[in-house]
Scaffold this motif. Structure first.
Motif, PDB file in Angstrom:
ATOM      1  N   ASP A 825       0.865  -1.187   0.000  1.00  0.00           N
ATOM      2  CA  ASP A 825       0.000   0.000   0.000  1.00  0.00           C
ATOM      3  C   ASP A 825       0.902   1.239   0.000  1.00  0.00           C
ATOM      4  OD1 ASP A 825      -1.904   1.934   0.242  1.00  0.00           O
ATOM      5  OD2 ASP A 825      -2.889   1.069   2.017  1.00  0.00           O
ATOM      6  N   CYS A 826       1.385   1.600  -1.205  1.00  0.00           N
ATOM      7  CA  CYS A 826       2.411   2.648  -1.313  1.00  0.00           C
ATOM      8  C   CYS A 826       1.885   4.029  -0.913  1.00  0.00           C
ATOM      9  CB  CYS A 826       2.950   2.691  -2.749  1.00  0.00           C
ATOM     10  SG  CYS A 826       3.812   1.164  -3.210  1.00  0.00           S
ATOM     11  N   GLU A 827       0.637   4.327  -1.271  1.00  0.00           N
ATOM     12  CA  GLU A 827       0.105   5.652  -1.002  1.00  0.00           C
ATOM     13  C   GLU A 827      -0.022   5.906   0.503  1.00  0.00           C
ATOM     14  OE1 GLU A 827      -0.831   9.389  -2.161  1.00  0.00           O
ATOM     15  OE2 GLU A 827      -0.208   7.717  -3.457  1.00  0.00           O
ATOM     16  N   THR A 828      -0.586   4.920   1.224  1.00  0.00           N
ATOM     17  CA  THR A 828      -0.723   5.058   2.677  1.00  0.00           C
ATOM     18  C   THR A 828       0.641   5.076   3.352  1.00  0.00           C
ATOM     19  OG1 THR A 828      -2.821   3.859   2.517  1.00  0.00           O
ATOM     20  CG2 THR A 828      -1.867   4.138   4.703  1.00  0.00           C
ATOM     21  N   LEU A 829       1.581   4.251   2.835  1.00  0.00           N
ATOM     22  CA  LEU A 829       2.924   4.222   3.404  1.00  0.00           C
ATOM     23  C   LEU A 829       3.632   5.561   3.215  1.00  0.00           C
ATOM     24  CD1 LEU A 829       5.194   2.671   4.772  1.00  0.00           C
ATOM     25  CD2 LEU A 829       5.894   1.796   2.525  1.00  0.00           C
ATOM     26  N   HIS A 834       5.580  10.583   5.662  1.00  0.00           N
ATOM     27  CA  HIS A 834       5.551  12.053   5.776  1.00  0.00           C
ATOM     28  C   HIS A 834       5.223  12.468   7.217  1.00  0.00           C
ATOM     29  CE1 HIS A 834       4.865  16.215   4.594  1.00  0.00           C
ATOM     30  NE2 HIS A 834       3.748  16.172   5.310  1.00  0.00           N
ATOM     31  N   SER A 835       4.262  11.789   7.853  1.00  0.00           N
ATOM     32  CA  SER A 835       3.887  12.114   9.230  1.00  0.00           C
ATOM     33  C   SER A 835       5.043  11.830  10.187  1.00  0.00           C
ATOM     34  CB  SER A 835       2.645  11.314   9.636  1.00  0.00           C
ATOM     35  OG  SER A 835       2.328  11.535  10.987  1.00  0.00           O
ATOM     36  N   ILE A 836       5.720  10.669   9.998  1.00  0.00           N
ATOM     37  CA  ILE A 836       6.848  10.314  10.872  1.00  0.00           C
ATOM     38  C   ILE A 836       7.982  11.311  10.702  1.00  0.00           C
ATOM     39  CG2 ILE A 836       8.604   8.542  11.289  1.00  0.00           C
ATOM     40  CD1 ILE A 836       6.489   6.450  10.573  1.00  0.00           C
ATOM     41  N   LYS A 837       8.217  11.749   9.458  1.00  0.00           N
ATOM     42  CA  LYS A 837       9.289  12.709   9.205  1.00  0.00           C
ATOM     43  C   LYS A 837       9.052  13.987  10.003  1.00  0.00           C
ATOM     44  CE  LYS A 837       9.186  15.269   5.561  1.00  0.00           C
ATOM     45  NZ  LYS A 837       9.234  15.796   4.185  1.00  0.00           N
ATOM     46  N   GLU A 856       9.743   8.710   1.747  1.00  0.00           N
ATOM     47  CA  GLU A 856       8.706   9.523   1.101  1.00  0.00           C
ATOM     48  C   GLU A 856       9.103   9.875  -0.327  1.00  0.00           C
ATOM     49  OE1 GLU A 856       6.232  13.694   1.851  1.00  0.00           O
ATOM     50  OE2 GLU A 856       8.119  13.303   2.917  1.00  0.00           O
ATOM     51  N   GLN A 857      10.358  10.255  -0.546  1.00  0.00           N
ATOM     52  CA  GLN A 857      10.806  10.616  -1.894  1.00  0.00           C
ATOM     53  C   GLN A 857      10.850   9.403  -2.808  1.00  0.00           C
ATOM     54  OE1 GLN A 857      11.275  13.680  -3.039  1.00  0.00           O
ATOM     55  NE2 GLN A 857      10.669  14.485  -1.026  1.00  0.00           N
ATOM     56  N   SER A 858      11.310   8.248  -2.297  1.00  0.00           N
ATOM     57  CA  SER A 858      11.415   7.050  -3.150  1.00  0.00           C
ATOM     58  C   SER A 858      10.049   6.534  -3.570  1.00  0.00           C
ATOM     59  CB  SER A 858      12.186   5.956  -2.413  1.00  0.00           C
ATOM     60  OG  SER A 858      11.478   5.541  -1.249  1.00  0.00           O
ATOM     61  N   LEU A 859       9.028   6.722  -2.713  1.00  0.00           N
ATOM     62  CA  LEU A 859       7.685   6.241  -3.055  1.00  0.00           C
ATOM     63  C   LEU A 859       7.036   7.086  -4.138  1.00  0.00           C
ATOM     64  CD1 LEU A 859       6.349   5.336   0.492  1.00  0.00           C
ATOM     65  CD2 LEU A 859       6.847   3.747  -1.354  1.00  0.00           C
ATOM     66  N   ARG A 867      13.660   1.878  -2.984  1.00  0.00           N
ATOM     67  CA  ARG A 867      12.535   1.896  -2.056  1.00  0.00           C
ATOM     68  C   ARG A 867      12.733   0.877  -0.944  1.00  0.00           C
ATOM     69  NH1 ARG A 867       6.896   0.961  -4.838  1.00  0.00           N
ATOM     70  NH2 ARG A 867       7.662   2.797  -5.948  1.00  0.00           N
ATOM     71  N   GLU A 868      13.122  -0.366  -1.316  1.00  0.00           N
ATOM     72  CA  GLU A 868      13.350  -1.400  -0.307  1.00  0.00           C
ATOM     73  C   GLU A 868      14.485  -1.002   0.637  1.00  0.00           C
ATOM     74  OE1 GLU A 868      14.080  -4.932  -2.486  1.00  0.00           O
ATOM     75  OE2 GLU A 868      12.002  -5.202  -3.148  1.00  0.00           O
ATOM     76  N   LYS A 869      15.541  -0.397   0.071  1.00  0.00           N
ATOM     77  CA  LYS A 869      16.683   0.017   0.891  1.00  0.00           C
ATOM     78  C   LYS A 869      16.260   1.076   1.912  1.00  0.00           C
ATOM     79  CE  LYS A 869      20.970   2.668   0.540  1.00  0.00           C
ATOM     80  NZ  LYS A 869      21.867   3.394  -0.361  1.00  0.00           N
ATOM     81  N   HIS A 870      15.520   2.096   1.476  1.00  0.00           N
ATOM     82  CA  HIS A 870      15.132   3.184   2.381  1.00  0.00           C
ATOM     83  C   HIS A 870      14.139   2.712   3.438  1.00  0.00           C
ATOM     84  CE1 HIS A 870      17.452   5.889   0.087  1.00  0.00           C
ATOM     85  NE2 HIS A 870      16.635   5.998  -0.971  1.00  0.00           N
ATOM     86  N   VAL A 871      13.211   1.795   3.079  1.00  0.00           N
ATOM     87  CA  VAL A 871      12.279   1.251   4.074  1.00  0.00           C
ATOM     88  C   VAL A 871      13.033   0.474   5.135  1.00  0.00           C
ATOM     89  CG1 VAL A 871      10.372  -0.344   4.437  1.00  0.00           C
ATOM     90  CG2 VAL A 871      10.299   1.240   2.510  1.00  0.00           C
TER      91      VAL A 871
END
Length: 885
Positions: A825-829, A834-837, A856-859, A867-871
């Protein structure tokens, strides 16, 4: 009056054109007023009920959401996760849960009590805003246990007729490994229905009755308080149910309420409740009948009176003026020029009458002129000849004045050429001497000569500019507080060395009492005093120069400057304040000067609310008196008067000097001129500051956004990007540090432009070392105080508690990230990242902030490996923060 044919024809055409439309309009109005009244009532009632229904829905939904949010509280989960009474930490967990209940009760004042009930109906934790004990049972609890709904609400009416709302939320275990969650109990909120009571009392019409019925017909809420607790009959309840399904206004009689035929609009709500709004039918149609009667009367009166009024108006406005104009034209045609039409309105008819009168007057005037020309032609020729002679005389005077002005201009240019070339010759000569001499000698003497001549040249240019501003009425003066003693000491520090150089006695006299502070323009006042006092020293060969300061209550401060110099004659005094003039040519050759100083001083004194006057005697000396308005706005104790000589020592604020302060400040200097860069850098280094240098505004913006500068010195005129644009960009980018404008444009409107763009202060060029020092120390003090306040906030107990609460929420964030990433669920993630940042940045968790920003930027793109690396980095950063808490 005789009736004209035009009047009869006008009446014949107006009557049918007015009466027929009025009859049609009246009939249409009478036939449609009742229908429109009912439709309007239907629309108003339906909108009112829909609004109240939506308001109640929103109110109920908000408390459902509150109960659901409370059921998901980590403190509640922790309380239910262990055995209630056997665990030693029961008291601590119960206290924490009570704090959560209390915070919800404070956030929602309508909440009366919060009860944690077990599956069997036993109260495990109870909080009440009015300190009542937990109820032993609820009348609806059996219904709650039999229902499979996770959320329910109930309305329970008490014996006094008031009704309370109950919101029930099931609580399930959070063990995700079970196929079916385990039910742990219920959260029951008891709510005072303030919104329902308000909604019931609102009404779209007078005599409106609003009801909220239960599914058994019981009246739970009513705008008539006496009806609460009564029941409507089963037949009436069925009719209300049918009306709620139809959704339209209908007429029925509620025998349970009264025997009045009512228009009713009903809406069904969740839980089997009905919202009913009623209005007596007779009240609604009474206004429609009145409108019908009034409309009929208006039509009848209009049919009779309107044609008559139109005929009267048209006759007065058009027919009578046309007849009057025709009669007057006939008389003028017969040669009678005594005709005059009366003054009329300002419309086209009035203009026509005025033009007619003007035409008659012009004819009379031309006839009179023709007669005069015949009899007085010789007199007019003689008068014209004298006028031409007078004009020639004025022209000769103007030519003489122009020649005199041209001579004055030539003399001024020659004088200016001499005055400007003299210091330039010294500056250029000594500079070349220093540059080409391999072994310079007397370098300090040469540099001093260059500096002295540079200041003289700057003073000369400033005088010319001041005079041009005064003549153009563009010179503005300020009214700021200034210390009188400090002003006099500043003047003394400049004039005393000049007097000592000529071996003159220089004295300052204080005629006490003197005001401690006045409101004026310190720069212009100092310019006046220095100008006149330096003249006194210049024109005095031996003897003394004296400055006396005295206060003439209630508002005038006077400075008297006396010398024992060459003095002046009365003729010389007359030309003293004329620009570009001195006493005589020998004075210019002997003492130098441009003749601008006293002219500028007198104009400046007048701008400051005073004047300059002089008395003098040849060979004895001169006495100049300068009067200045003090602008003491509060004369009753708000302005301190100096009465003792011990108070005449100038005050110096040690806080405005680098000698009394030590700053570890990071400063940026934006200046394109290399020489100015070196000068400012040397000044700052002498004060223990090492600045960064930007060559233009674009570099300044880039460096200020990357580095943390406590203060920026910004030149306003630079290539690539000017200081004004750079300042606006920095303020738009949320840079909140002080920005000091450095500019050669020191006009008031220029300074206002810089301040409006975001600058905190503006300093002029050439750079005044003391002014720069005072500004830097003042703003660096403010920056240090703000930093100390921020450090104190970060160390406060309240911030530490908020930080601890944020750490407690990190495990929940970690589970959400993993679940959303596994479900793709990329949009919710991205929204969660963004909220955590934002929150991590506020609490100084830099690694979480950077990782969340990268996620946020990779998504936003399609780079799956990144994306996998940043998560993974974000998960690791959160786990590290949890482990370190």
């Amino acid at each position: 009056m005789k009736t004209s044919k035009l009047s009869i024809r006008l009446l014949w055409y107006i009557t049918p054109l007015v009466i027929l439309p009025l009859l049609f309009l009246g009939g249409f109005t009478l036939t449609n007023v009742t229908n429109s009244t009912q439709k309007q009532a239907d629309l108003i009632m339906s909108r009112f009920v829909e609004q109240q229904q939506q308001k109640v829905f929103n109110y109920i939904d908000s408390f459902h959401a509150t109960a659901k949010l409370l059921s998901a509280s980590p403190v509640l989960s922790d309380f239910l996760a262990k055995d209630l009474f056997e665990d030693a930490s029961y008291t601590y967990r119960l206290g924490a849960l009570m704090d959560v209940f209390a915070s919800y009760s404070e956030a929602y004042p309508d909440i009366i009590s919060i009860n944690l009930v077990s599956k069997t109906g036993k109260s495990d934790a109870y909080y009440s805003s009015n300190l009542t004990v937990a109820p032993k049972s609820y009348p609806f609890f059996d219904q709650v246990k039999q229902s499979n709904l996770s959320q329910q609400q109930f309305m329970v009416q008490k014996e006094d007729g008031t009704t309370n709302l109950y919101f029930v939320q099931r609580i399930y275990s959070v063990d995700y490994y079970l196929k079916r969650p385990q039910q742990l109990g219920f959260i029951i909120l008891k709510v005072d229905p303030s919104i329902l009571n308000t909604s019931i009392l609102e009404a779209p019409y007078n005599n409106t009755l609003n009801l909220l019925l239960a599914n058994d017909g019981k009246i739970l809420f009513s705008s008539d308080y006496k009806m609460r607790g009564h029941y409507v009959s089963e037949y009436e309840l069925n009719k209300i149910n049918d009306l709620a399904d139809i959704g339209s206004l209908s007429t029925i009689e509620l025998s349970s309420v009264d025997k009045i035929e009512r228009l009713i609009f009903a809406a069904q709500m969740s839980g089997g409740y009905y919202y009913v709004s009623t209005i007596p039918k007779a009240v609604l149609y009474q206004s429609g009948k009145a409108i019908s009667v009034i409309t009929g009367l208006i039509v009848i009166i209009s049919v009779i009176t309107l044609p008559i009024l139109i005929f009267i108006v048209v006759r007065n406005l058009l027919l009578n003026p046309i007849e009057l104009l025709g009669e007057a034209s006939h008389r003028v045609g017969d040669g009678d020029l005594s005709v005059t039409l009366p003054a009329y309105t300002t419309d086209e008819v009035g203009i026509l009458f005025n033009d007619f009168n003007h035409m008659i007057n012009q004819i009379k005037h031309y006839q009179q002129q023709l007669e005069e020309y015949k009899h007085h032609l010789e007199d007019k020729v003689e008068s014209r000849t004298k006028a031409l002679e007078s004009m020639n005389s004025k022209l000769e005077t103007a030519i003489a004045q122009a020649e005199q002005a041209n001579q004055l201009k030539s003399r001024f240019l020659a004088n200016m050429s001499h005055e400007i070339r003299t210091p330039l010759t010294a500056i250029m000569g000594f500079t070349e001497q220093l540059l080409h001499s391999e072994k310079p000698t007397n370098d300090k003497h040469h540099l001093g000569t260059i500096l002295r001549n540079s200041k003289h040249l700057l003073e000369l240019i400033n005088n010319i500019l001041d005079l041009s501003k005064i003549e153009a009425e563009k010179l503005a003066v300020e009214q700021t507080p200034l210390n009188v003693v400090q002003l006099i000491h500043d003047v003394e520090s400049i004039i005393k060395p000049l007097a000592q150089e000529k071996q003159l006695s220089f004295t300052i006299n204080y005629a006490l009492p003197l005001p401690h502070t006045i409101n004026s323009d310190i720069t212009r006042l100092k310019q006046i005093l220095i100008n006149i006092a330096s003249n006194a020293v210049k024109f005095t060969e031996q003897g003394q120069v004296t400055i006396t300061a005295k206060y003439q209550a209630p508002k005038t401060l006077t400075f008297v400057i006396e010398d024992t110099g060459i003095g002046m004659s009365p003729n010389q005094i007359k030309r003293l304040f004329t620009p570009f003039e001195q006493a005589d040519a020998t004075t210019t050759r002997r003492f130098g000067g441009t003749g601008l100083g006293l002219c500028i001083s007198k104009n400046l004194a007048q701008l400051l609310g005073g004047d300059v006057s002089v008395t003098s005697e040849v060979g004895v000396g001169s006495c100049f008196t300068i009067d200045i308005d003090c602008h003491l706005y509060n004369s009753h104790g708000g302005n301190l008067l100096l009465t003792e000589h011990s108070q005449l020592t100038p005050e110096k604020d040690p806080q405005l000097s680098f000698a009394s302060n030590s700053f570890d400040a990071h400063i940026l200097v934006a200046e394109d001129n290399p020489d100015n860069q070196l000068l400012i850098k040397l000044l700052l280094q002498t004060w223990g500051l090492e600045p960064d240098i930007a060559n233009n505004g674009a570099q300044a913006v880039e460096m200020a956004l990357v580095n943390d500068y406590q203060l920026i010195i910004m030149d306003m005129q630079m290539p690539v990007m000017g200081g004004l644009e750079a300042t606006k960009m920095l303020r738009d980018a949320a840079y909140d540090g002080p920005i000091i404008a450095l500019t050669a444009n020191v006009m008031n409107h220029d300074i206002d432009t810089y301040l409006e763009a975001g600058c905190d202060k503006a300093l002029g060029k050439p750079i005044d070392k003391d002014a720069l020092e005072n500004v830097l120390v003042s703003y660096l003090h403010l920056e240090r105080d703000n930093q100390n306040k921020w450090d104190s906030l970060l160390k406060s107990e309240k911030f530490q508690q908020i930080n601890a609460n944020y750490l407690a929420s990190l495990p929940d964030y970690l589970q959400q990230i993993k679940a959303l990433y596994n479900s793709r669920d990329c949009e919710t993630l991205r929204a969660l990242a963004h909220s955590i940042k934002g929150s991590a940045g506020c609490f100084n968790f830099d690694e979480i902030y950077q990782s969340a920003s990268a996620v946020e930027q990779s998504l936003k793109g399609n780079d799956m490996p990144q994306r996998e690396k940043h998560v993974a980095e974000l998960i690791a950063a959160i786990e590290q923060a949890i482990a370190n808490k």
